[in-house]
Motif scaffolding. Structure first.
Motif, PDB file in Angstrom:
ATOM      1  N   THR A  86       0.829  -1.215   0.000  1.00 14.68           N
ATOM      2  CA  THR A  86       0.000   0.000   0.000  1.00 14.68           C
ATOM      3  C   THR A  86       0.860   1.260   0.000  1.00 14.68           C
ATOM      4  OG1 THR A  86      -1.743  -1.159   1.171  1.00 14.68           O
ATOM      5  CG2 THR A  86      -1.799   1.240   1.304  1.00 14.68           C
ATOM      6  N   ILE A  87       1.929   1.252   0.806  1.00 14.03           N
ATOM      7  CA  ILE A  87       2.813   2.431   0.881  1.00 14.03           C
ATOM      8  C   ILE A  87       3.424   2.710  -0.498  1.00 14.03           C
ATOM      9  CG2 ILE A  87       4.963   3.330   1.886  1.00 14.03           C
ATOM     10  CD1 ILE A  87       4.306   1.550   4.372  1.00 14.03           C
ATOM     11  N   GLU A  88       3.904   1.646  -1.138  1.00 14.33           N
ATOM     12  CA  GLU A  88       4.512   1.813  -2.463  1.00 14.33           C
ATOM     13  C   GLU A  88       3.478   2.335  -3.464  1.00 14.33           C
ATOM     14  OE1 GLU A  88       7.037  -1.563  -3.083  1.00 14.33           O
ATOM     15  OE2 GLU A  88       7.348  -0.923  -5.160  1.00 14.33           O
ATOM     16  N   PHE A  89       2.267   1.786  -3.391  1.00 17.09           N
ATOM     17  CA  PHE A  89       1.186   2.197  -4.298  1.00 17.09           C
ATOM     18  C   PHE A  89       0.879   3.685  -4.121  1.00 17.09           C
ATOM     19  CE2 PHE A  89      -3.092   2.494  -5.995  1.00 17.09           C
ATOM     20  CZ  PHE A  89      -3.100   1.599  -7.045  1.00 17.09           C
ATOM     21  N   LEU A  90       0.750   4.123  -2.880  1.00 17.45           N
ATOM     22  CA  LEU A  90       0.398   5.531  -2.615  1.00 17.45           C
ATOM     23  C   LEU A  90       1.539   6.474  -2.999  1.00 17.45           C
ATOM     24  CD1 LEU A  90      -1.378   5.434   0.888  1.00 17.45           C
ATOM     25  CD2 LEU A  90      -2.423   5.431  -1.370  1.00 17.45           C
ATOM     26  N   THR A  91       2.749   6.138  -2.561  1.00 12.65           N
ATOM     27  CA  THR A  91       3.849   7.099  -2.758  1.00 12.65           C
ATOM     28  C   THR A  91       4.213   7.243  -4.239  1.00 12.65           C
ATOM     29  OG1 THR A  91       5.434   5.357  -2.232  1.00 12.65           O
ATOM     30  CG2 THR A  91       4.844   6.821  -0.454  1.00 12.65           C
ATOM     31  N   THR A  92       4.106   6.142  -5.001  1.00  9.26           N
ATOM     32  CA  THR A  92       4.422   6.264  -6.428  1.00  9.26           C
ATOM     33  C   THR A  92       3.350   7.071  -7.161  1.00  9.26           C
ATOM     34  OG1 THR A  92       3.446   4.095  -6.763  1.00  9.26           O
ATOM     35  CG2 THR A  92       5.840   4.192  -6.680  1.00  9.26           C
ATOM     36  N   ARG A  93       2.192   7.246  -6.529  1.00  9.24           N
ATOM     37  CA  ARG A  93       1.106   8.035  -7.142  1.00  9.24           C
ATOM     38  C   ARG A  93       0.960   9.412  -6.496  1.00  9.24           C
ATOM     39  NH1 ARG A  93       0.684   2.988  -7.812  1.00  9.24           N
ATOM     40  NH2 ARG A  93      -0.292   2.076  -9.659  1.00  9.24           N
ATOM     41  N   GLY A  94       1.985   9.847  -5.773  1.00  2.48           N
ATOM     42  CA  GLY A  94       2.023  11.227  -5.287  1.00  2.48           C
ATOM     43  C   GLY A  94       1.406  11.468  -3.930  1.00  2.48           C
ATOM     44  N   VAL A  95       1.125  10.400  -3.192  1.00  2.00           N
ATOM     45  CA  VAL A  95       0.570  10.589  -1.835  1.00  2.00           C
ATOM     46  C   VAL A  95       1.660  10.278  -0.803  1.00  2.00           C
ATOM     47  CG1 VAL A  95      -1.183   9.848  -0.167  1.00  2.00           C
ATOM     48  CG2 VAL A  95      -1.744   9.917  -2.609  1.00  2.00           C
ATOM     49  N   PRO A  96       2.215  11.292  -0.145  1.00  4.80           N
ATOM     50  CA  PRO A  96       3.243  11.031   0.867  1.00  4.80           C
ATOM     51  C   PRO A  96       2.654  10.292   2.075  1.00  4.80           C
ATOM     52  CG  PRO A  96       3.254  13.329   0.181  1.00  4.80           C
ATOM     53  CD  PRO A  96       1.979  12.722  -0.330  1.00  4.80           C
ATOM     54  N   VAL A  97       3.440   9.343   2.604  1.00  2.00           N
ATOM     55  CA  VAL A  97       2.937   8.482   3.680  1.00  2.00           C
ATOM     56  C   VAL A  97       3.789   8.600   4.940  1.00  2.00           C
ATOM     57  CG1 VAL A  97       2.610   6.063   4.369  1.00  2.00           C
ATOM     58  CG2 VAL A  97       1.877   6.812   2.097  1.00  2.00           C
ATOM     59  N   CYS A  98       3.095   8.727   6.067  1.00  2.00           N
ATOM     60  CA  CYS A  98       3.706   8.626   7.396  1.00  2.00           C
ATOM     61  C   CYS A  98       3.218   7.301   7.977  1.00  2.00           C
ATOM     62  CB  CYS A  98       3.209   9.800   8.249  1.00  2.00           C
ATOM     63  SG  CYS A  98       3.580   9.691  10.007  1.00  2.00           S
ATOM     64  N   THR A  99       4.108   6.540   8.584  1.00  2.00           N
ATOM     65  CA  THR A  99       3.664   5.291   9.208  1.00  2.00           C
ATOM     66  C   THR A  99       3.726   5.421  10.731  1.00  2.00           C
ATOM     67  OG1 THR A  99       5.874   4.534   8.607  1.00  2.00           O
ATOM     68  CG2 THR A  99       4.038   3.641   7.339  1.00  2.00           C
ATOM     69  N   HIS A 100       3.164   4.445  11.416  1.00  4.62           N
ATOM     70  CA  HIS A 100       2.976   4.541  12.874  1.00  4.62           C
ATOM     71  C   HIS A 100       3.211   3.154  13.462  1.00  4.62           C
ATOM     72  CE1 HIS A 100       0.033   6.155  16.224  1.00  4.62           C
ATOM     73  NE2 HIS A 100       0.727   5.135  16.703  1.00  4.62           N
ATOM     74  N   LEU A 101       4.256   3.036  14.299  1.00  2.00           N
ATOM     75  CA  LEU A 101       4.594   1.737  14.919  1.00  2.00           C
ATOM     76  C   LEU A 101       4.567   1.842  16.443  1.00  2.00           C
ATOM     77  CD1 LEU A 101       7.682   0.463  12.847  1.00  2.00           C
ATOM     78  CD2 LEU A 101       5.347  -0.449  12.797  1.00  2.00           C
ATOM     79  N   GLY A 102       4.652   0.672  17.094  1.00  5.34           N
ATOM     80  CA  GLY A 102       4.600   0.617  18.561  1.00  5.34           C
ATOM     81  C   GLY A 102       3.170   0.344  18.970  1.00  5.34           C
ATOM     82  N   MET A 103       2.675   1.132  19.929  1.00  5.01           N
ATOM     83  CA  MET A 103       1.261   1.006  20.309  1.00  5.01           C
ATOM     84  C   MET A 103       0.394   1.513  19.165  1.00  5.01           C
ATOM     85  SD  MET A 103      -0.916   0.130  22.574  1.00  5.01           S
ATOM     86  CE  MET A 103      -2.642   0.125  22.160  1.00  5.01           C
ATOM     87  N   LEU A 104      -0.523   0.677  18.710  1.00  2.76           N
ATOM     88  CA  LEU A 104      -1.418   1.040  17.607  1.00  2.76           C
ATOM     89  C   LEU A 104      -2.842   1.128  18.147  1.00  2.76           C
ATOM     90  CD1 LEU A 104      -0.014  -1.477  14.920  1.00  2.76           C
ATOM     91  CD2 LEU A 104       0.735   0.872  15.390  1.00  2.76           C
TER      92      LEU A 104
END
Ligand code: KIV
Length: 255
Positions: free
Chosen positions: A120-138
């Protein structure tokens, strides 16, 4: 402010300042105080709607709050949470939902989760949507995790978090939020990654800090890792400036 400015801050070892925000009045004030970044977080489910979890927040609800914030935050880097159930199904649907949030003023979307997000990250970023991810407590996985707890204290969890963080960066994530991560583990992740890390309850050895706005105003839950900055300030504006200065000088958090 844009993502390149945040990366430059990491390179120059200048701390990144971030707070959550859900409305235009606070957005204007945060911008005036020169906060680096605003997160329109799905914490709004708990602090605005009064729900027990963040799971109840819909795309329309977060879009509404994002629009309120974006009208007054043209110089503050604006990140928005993708709510639970809007990014789990497949990359195409995630892009469709993310595009609606970008349309409403977001400069980056935040996704909670680990290795299952890579495609999903690759799909979004290659189409111009910058992504922030979130790890640890979700927080969106609270029913699976069972309770709010610290992550990355055991050797096994530490190794897994470092490995996952690296794969998220390689997939195109440009920013990483670390929530309730053991301070030694968040330090190691921060040293290994080129992208900035922003911590909440994850110690001081990260590239920046984020808190829920109401917690610095002393009107949130009394959390051990948060701090009521208003009790030491003469106004809300001074409170926000004190938070920003404390983060920038490395005085918050203390360890
Ligand atoms: O929704 C939120 O406010 C968040 C922060 C806790 C990082 O995700």
């Amino acid at each position: 402010m844009n993502i390149k400015d945040l990366v430059l801050k990491k390179e120059r070892q200048e701390k990144i300042t971030m707070l959550t925000c859900y409305d235009s009045t606070f957005a204007e004030l945060l911008e005036r105080c020169k906060l680096d970044s605003i997160l329109v977080g799905d914490s709004l489910g708990m602090v605005i709607k009064g729900d027990k979890t963040t799971l109840t927040v819909s795309l329309d609800e977060i879009k509404y709050h994002l629009k309120c914030v974006s009208t007054k935050s043209s110089n503050t880097f604006l990140i928005v949470d993708m709510p639970f159930s809007t990014f789990q199904e497949n990359p195409e649907k995630t892009f469709f939902h993310a595009a609606k949030l970008m349309d409403s003023g977001a400069q980056m979307v935040k996704l909670e989760g680990g290795a299952w997000l890579l495609e999903t990250i690759e799909f979004l970023t290659t189409r111009g949507v910058p992504v922030c991810t979130h790890l640890g407590m979700l927080p969106q996985s609270i029913h699976k995790i069972g309770c709010y707890r610290k992550f990355g204290s055991s050797e096994h969890e530490k190794e897994l978090l470092v490995k996952t963080a690296t794969s998220l960066e390689n997939a195109g994530s440009e920013l990483l939020i670390l929530e309730l991560v053991n301070s030694k583990t968040s330090k190691q992740i921060t040293e290994v990654l080129k992208i900035p890390t922003v911590g909440i309850g994850s110690g001081k050895f990260v590239d920046g800090q984020v808190l829920v706005l109401y917690d610095i105003l002393g009107i949130g839950k009394k959390l051990s890792f948060a701090k009521d900055f208003l009790s030491e300030s003469n106004s809300i504006e001074e409170c926000i400036k004190n938070y920003i200065q404390s983060v920038k000088k490395g005085m918050f958090p203390e360890n």
